[in-house]
Design an enzyme around this catalytic site. Sequence first.
Site, PDB file in Angstrom:
ATOM      1  N   SER A 240      60.326 -19.538  82.198  1.00  0.00           N
ATOM      2  CA  SER A 240      60.926 -20.765  81.682  1.00  0.00           C
ATOM      3  C   SER A 240      61.465 -20.526  80.273  1.00  0.00           C
ATOM      4  O   SER A 240      60.970 -19.649  79.549  1.00  0.00           O
ATOM      5  CB  SER A 240      59.858 -21.865  81.634  1.00  0.00           C
ATOM      6  OG  SER A 240      60.268 -22.968  80.842  1.00  0.00           O
TER       7      SER A 240
ATOM      8  N   TYR B 100      51.317 -23.902  79.459  1.00  0.00           N
ATOM      9  CA  TYR B 100      52.415 -23.468  80.324  1.00  0.00           C
ATOM     10  C   TYR B 100      53.289 -22.446  79.596  1.00  0.00           C
ATOM     11  O   TYR B 100      53.614 -21.388  80.149  1.00  0.00           O
ATOM     12  CB  TYR B 100      53.245 -24.680  80.733  1.00  0.00           C
ATOM     13  CG  TYR B 100      54.385 -24.375  81.678  1.00  0.00           C
ATOM     14  CD1 TYR B 100      54.153 -24.191  83.032  1.00  0.00           C
ATOM     15  CD2 TYR B 100      55.701 -24.306  81.217  1.00  0.00           C
ATOM     16  CE1 TYR B 100      55.199 -23.933  83.906  1.00  0.00           C
ATOM     17  CE2 TYR B 100      56.744 -24.045  82.081  1.00  0.00           C
ATOM     18  CZ  TYR B 100      56.494 -23.860  83.423  1.00  0.00           C
ATOM     19  OH  TYR B 100      57.525 -23.596  84.282  1.00  0.00           O
TER      20      TYR B 100
END
Length: 253
Positions: free
Chosen positions: A132, A145
């Site tokens: 990401s 995350y």
Amino acid sequence: MELSYVVTGAARGIGRAIAERLLADGGHVVAADLDPSALDWATGPRVTVVAGDMRDEAVAARAADAAQAMGTLKGWVNNAAVFRTAAVDVPGPREVLDLVALNFDPAVVGSLTAIRRFLDAGTGGAIVNVSSHQAARPVRGSLTYATAKAAVEGFSRALAVDYGPRGVRVNVVALGSITTARYEAYLAAQDPASAARIEDEMRALHPLGRVGRPDEVAATVRHLLSDEASFINGAIVPVDGGRAAQGQDPEQA
């Protein structure tokens, strides 16, 4: 020669789009996911379903066995992920480590399983790990995350260096915001004014003026797995509409 692939987190969204693209190109696909009920789309002679937690080496081995039963294992995509916002206050170390593991461990288990199979078969192969933009530029609430995705990227580079000489390529796609069912459900849960504001913010975050589509991610992954990408190894490929290249992130405001 029949080629096969493993795609984790394949039940829906990006993982499903990747699996369907590989099937459309004539490959055999093992669609792996924690939720077997969401894999009802995965039917036909060239797709096999494997249900289970991809942090479990036995589950990864079952996926590899199934892929090799269908043909030469060509590629492995570690897409399975969980996004959970960390505690608003300072979380405990154990909480952080456990939440990081939710997203890091499947990539480790999947990648090493794939490498072991590639080397044992003497065929080489390709791995794509899904990351990401937050690995490089976290937003608030993404502590665990973003940490996991940064670890995935470092891990992938190290694998590329260690196993490139033995015919194994490892690359990463670092995603911007992608319109998935979860994204659409989030928008639908907002009042009209809030939904419009969020969509405006998403357009501002991405220089192309929109969020991405799962099929756009799938096309990039398919390329990285193919022989067309035979000299791409250890790369972090942004599939983010220019979000990572942009200056100040509007989410900082």
